[in-house]
Scaffold this motif. Structure first.
Motif, mmCIF file in Angstrom:
data_model
loop_
_atom_site.group_PDB
_atom_site.id
_atom_site.type_symbol
_atom_site.label_atom_id
_atom_site.label_comp_id
_atom_site.label_asym_id
_atom_site.label_seq_id
_atom_site.Cartn_x
_atom_site.Cartn_y
_atom_site.Cartn_z
ATOM 1 N N THR A 280 0.922 -1.165 -0.059
ATOM 2 C CA THR A 280 -0.098 -0.083 0.121
ATOM 3 C C THR A 280 0.774 1.039 0.157
ATOM 4 N N GLN A 281 2.030 1.058 0.759
ATOM 5 C CA GLN A 281 3.104 2.294 0.683
ATOM 6 C C GLN A 281 3.383 2.550 -0.705
ATOM 7 N N LEU A 282 3.624 1.344 -1.208
ATOM 8 C CA LEU A 282 4.106 1.600 -2.787
ATOM 9 C C LEU A 282 2.960 1.911 -3.850
ATOM 10 N N ARG A 283 1.984 2.122 -3.291
ATOM 11 C CA ARG A 283 0.586 2.514 -3.984
ATOM 12 C C ARG A 283 0.260 1.344 -5.005
ATOM 13 N N MET A 284 0.282 0.128 -4.382
ATOM 14 C CA MET A 284 -0.104 -1.064 -5.256
ATOM 15 C C MET A 284 -1.255 -1.818 -4.184
ATOM 16 N N ARG A 285 -2.498 -1.999 -4.942
ATOM 17 C CA ARG A 285 -3.268 -2.744 -4.309
ATOM 18 C C ARG A 285 -3.295 -4.306 -4.873
ATOM 19 N N HIS A 286 -3.001 -5.365 -4.011
ATOM 20 C CA HIS A 286 -2.822 -6.473 -4.414
ATOM 21 C C HIS A 286 -3.968 -7.412 -3.907
ATOM 22 N N GLU A 287 -4.917 -7.452 -4.966
ATOM 23 C CA GLU A 287 -6.310 -8.100 -4.407
ATOM 24 C C GLU A 287 -6.403 -9.467 -3.654
ATOM 25 N N GLY A 288 -5.405 -10.168 -4.335
ATOM 26 C CA GLY A 288 -5.239 -11.557 -3.405
ATOM 27 C C GLY A 288 -4.840 -11.591 -2.295
ATOM 28 N N MET A 289 -3.674 -10.891 -1.871
ATOM 29 C CA MET A 289 -3.239 -10.876 -0.453
ATOM 30 C C MET A 289 -4.323 -9.970 0.369
ATOM 31 N N LEU A 290 -4.699 -9.026 -0.185
ATOM 32 C CA LEU A 290 -5.777 -8.361 0.663
ATOM 33 C C LEU A 290 -6.969 -9.215 1.173
ATOM 34 N N GLN A 291 -7.508 -10.010 0.213
ATOM 35 C CA GLN A 291 -8.494 -11.173 0.705
ATOM 36 C C GLN A 291 -7.871 -12.208 1.498
ATOM 37 N N ARG A 292 -6.622 -12.541 1.323
ATOM 38 C CA ARG A 292 -6.490 -13.836 2.267
ATOM 39 C C ARG A 292 -6.184 -13.248 3.546
ATOM 40 N N VAL A 317 -4.484 0.526 6.005
ATOM 41 C CA VAL A 317 -4.397 -0.147 4.761
ATOM 42 C C VAL A 317 -5.510 -0.370 3.945
ATOM 43 N N TYR A 318 -6.657 -1.001 4.728
ATOM 44 C CA TYR A 318 -7.766 -1.278 4.040
ATOM 45 C C TYR A 318 -8.809 -0.185 3.435
ATOM 46 N N ARG A 319 -8.671 0.977 4.557
ATOM 47 C CA ARG A 319 -9.250 2.040 4.174
ATOM 48 C C ARG A 319 -8.711 2.762 2.714
ATOM 49 N N ARG A 320 -7.122 2.858 2.777
ATOM 50 C CA ARG A 320 -6.757 3.334 1.769
ATOM 51 C C ARG A 320 -6.684 2.565 0.407
ATOM 52 N N CYS A 321 -7.115 1.297 0.535
ATOM 53 C CA CYS A 321 -7.223 0.456 -0.652
ATOM 54 C C CYS A 321 -8.922 0.346 -0.884
ATOM 55 N N ASN A 322 -9.539 1.169 -0.196
ATOM 56 C CA ASN A 322 -10.996 0.980 -0.721
ATOM 57 C C ASN A 322 -11.883 -0.490 -0.070
ATOM 58 N N LEU A 350 -5.302 5.973 12.831
ATOM 59 C CA LEU A 350 -6.519 5.745 13.052
ATOM 60 C C LEU A 350 -7.385 7.189 12.465
ATOM 61 N N ALA A 351 -6.926 8.256 13.069
ATOM 62 C CA ALA A 351 -7.828 9.542 12.569
ATOM 63 C C ALA A 351 -7.459 9.693 10.949
ATOM 64 N N GLN A 352 -6.525 9.294 10.223
ATOM 65 C CA GLN A 352 -6.611 9.428 8.847
ATOM 66 C C GLN A 352 -7.727 8.351 8.183
ATOM 67 N N ALA A 353 -7.627 7.197 8.881
ATOM 68 C CA ALA A 353 -8.580 6.022 8.424
ATOM 69 C C ALA A 353 -9.868 5.935 8.518
ATOM 70 N N LEU A 354 -10.308 6.468 9.870
ATOM 71 C CA LEU A 354 -11.378 6.565 10.339
ATOM 72 C C LEU A 354 -12.136 7.870 11.105
ATOM 73 N N PRO A 355 -12.063 8.846 10.028
ATOM 74 C CA PRO A 355 -12.536 10.103 10.693
ATOM 75 C C PRO A 355 -13.806 10.111 10.953
ATOM 76 N N GLU A 356 -14.664 9.313 10.623
ATOM 77 C CA GLU A 356 -16.227 9.363 10.822
ATOM 78 C C GLU A 356 -16.418 8.737 12.461
ATOM 79 N N GLU A 357 -15.694 7.973 12.900
ATOM 80 C CA GLU A 357 -15.811 7.403 14.175
ATOM 81 C C GLU A 357 -15.320 8.468 15.136
ATOM 82 N N GLN A 358 -16.287 9.537 15.207
ATOM 83 C CA GLN A 358 -16.072 10.600 16.285
ATOM 84 C C GLN A 358 -15.725 10.238 17.553
ATOM 85 N N ALA A 359 -16.765 9.496 18.090
ATOM 86 C CA ALA A 359 -16.755 8.951 19.373
ATOM 87 C C ALA A 359 -15.682 8.314 19.814
ATOM 88 N N MET A 360 -15.148 7.603 19.343
ATOM 89 C CA MET A 360 -13.741 6.707 19.573
ATOM 90 C C MET A 360 -12.690 7.696 19.409
#
Length: 464
Positions: A280-292, A317-322, A350-360
């Motif tokens: 993900t840092q290399l801006r690559m989305r590897h679908e197979g590894m994400l699923q496993r 990672v998962y938020r960045r990869c949609n 976490l704030a970058q990945a889940l900004p909608e989780e205001q309470a947490m």
């Protein structure tokens, strides 16, 4: 001389008394009281009688001056031990050492002596000279010419050590790189997998594509990678992800990533998370590894022991990869249950990945605010970043209620303003300038940062 023995003071010959004191540490011949007597002789002050040839420490008569000899001997040995245990402070190099000492020495060696250097020594001086800010083009050319002249003596390790410095010193010298390429093909069986990665990275930077070299090196690299363990392959990928230029090394990644994927079952869940994080840092989305990895994360037995740091990494990672929906049902309860354990860096992620989780995020920030007095500058910057990304701050207008979190951050920056480095101040200015909601906070930064703030804002406007 007289000593006490059995309650009676008996006469002892002076030479015999001297031998009793000197032998075996001045103690064992003196009977059961030897330790106390030795301490008295070595440490106690002497009571002398003017006009007498004898001195009497603690009731023991010894020749005049002999007690002083014992005392000096003990103090001398103690001084030697103290000198051995003392901290040796190395003399600091003067500020002009590089300009007035190191650089002239390097230039003198390059000018007069490198014709007798071995390939290993040539690689060493090239590496050092390539790190200097000021370099003479004539000396760089002479170094390259010397490498061409001595190319027959170069071994595999010398080639690897020389490629990097040569790319810095003489990137436009096609002849030297072609000669090194030919030498690489001759010595191809002597290189390791990491050597091949370095070679590929250097030659990929050149305008001319060396297809013949890559056709020989890539199959050999693929073959060598099979001899590595899955954990070692994971470490290679993570190391590559830290380089800003690694995204351009697709030849290496296309060889390394399939081998990592085939070893998935050999590594732990933690290493698998590191693999998808590096991709993900290399801006690559590897679908197979994400699923496993998602399948393992959704297994409660495997994910129950995740640390807060890896929870935050998975969310990022998962938020960045949609692909957050793959793991959200499992990860959100774990993240919420560990809110009290997150540190500043994990909170920022976490704030970058889940900004909608205001309470947490508010719960985590409130707990971290309690430790703000103990934060270092790095933790403060990460905490500030998390508050901005999570939009947890308020910029009160006149007449509105004051925001305690905002005031705490402003107060910390003013109290520690003299300790912040220039690049740290620039990071704060960048962050606030790119967040429209919090741009008014730029006016509340310390006055001593005004010059750096103005320069940074001018640069942002010019770049835009």
């Amino acid at each position: 001389s007289r000593v006490f023995q059995g309650g009676v003071r008996r006469a002892v010959h002076p030479r015999l008394a001297e031998g009793m004191l000197v032998a075996s540490g001045a103690g064992r011949a003196l009977g059961p009281c030897s330790r106390r007597l030795a301490q008295c002789m070595l440490g106690a002050p002497l009571r002398s009688n003017p006009g007498s040839l004898w001195q009497e420490p603690c009731g023991l008569l010894v020749p005049s001056g002999f007690g002083g000899l014992l005392t000096r001997s003990a103090s001398s040995s103690t001084g030697e031990e103290a000198r051995q245990d003392a901290v040796v402070l190395s003399k600091r190099l003067p500020q002009d050492f590089v300009q007035n000492t190191l650089l002239p020495h390097l230039e003198s060696q390059l000018l007069d002596s490198i014709h007798v250097y071995t390939p290993a020594e040539l690689a060493q001086i090239a590496r050092v000279y390539s790190k200097q800010e000021v370099r003479q083009r004539v000396l760089c050319q002479k170094l390259a010419d010397t490498v061409k002249f001595r190319i027959e003596a170069f071994e595999a390790v010398d080639i690897v050590d020389m490629l990097g410095p040569l790319w810095i010193l003489k990137p436009d010298d096609d002849e030297v790189f072609e000669m090194l390429e030919q030498k690489i093909l001759l010595k191809i069986d002597d290189f390791t997998a990491l050597n091949f990665m370095g070679i590929i990275r250097i030659y990929n930077k050149r305008a001319e594509k060396h297809t013949v070299l890559l056709e020989q090196v890539l199959p050999r690299l693929r073959e060598l990678l099979r001899n590595y363990e899955g954990v070692e392959l994971s470490e290679m990928l993570v190391s590559m992800a830290q380089s800003a230029e690694a995204a351009a090394d697709m030849d290496i990644l296309m060889t390394l990533v399939p081998e990592i994927e085939s070893r998935y079952t050999e590594v732990s869940l933690v290493h698998s998370i590191n693999n998808v994080w590096a991709l993900t840092q290399l801006r690559m989305r590897h679908e197979g590894m994400l699923q496993r990895v998602a399948q393992d994360l959704n297994n409660p037995k495997k994910s129950k022991d995740l640390t807060p740091g890896y929870m935050a990494r998975v969310a990022w990672v998962y938020r960045r990869c949609n692909a957050w929906e793959m793991v959200s049902e499992t990860m959100l309860p774990l993240v919420r249950g560990s809110a009290a354990e997150f540190r500043c860096g994990e909170f920022a992620r976490l704030a970058q990945a889940l900004p909608e989780e205001q309470a947490m995020l508010t719960q985590i920030s409130d707990l971290l605010q309690l430790t703000m007095a103990e934060m270092g500058r790095k933790d403060f910057l990460l905490f500030f970043l998390g508050c901005v990304h999570g939009e947890l701050l308020k910029v009160p207008m006149q007449g509105q209620e004051v925001c305690p979190m905002t005031e705490a951050l402003v107060s910390y920056s003013k109290e520690e303003q003299d300790n912040f480095k220039r690049d740290e101040v620039q990071k704060i200015v960048y962050m606030l300038q790119h967040s429209r909601k919090y741009r008014p906070l730029l006016d509340r930064l310390p006055v001593s940062w005004s010059e750096t703030k103005t320069e940074t804002l001018d640069y942002i406007r010019a770049k835009a």
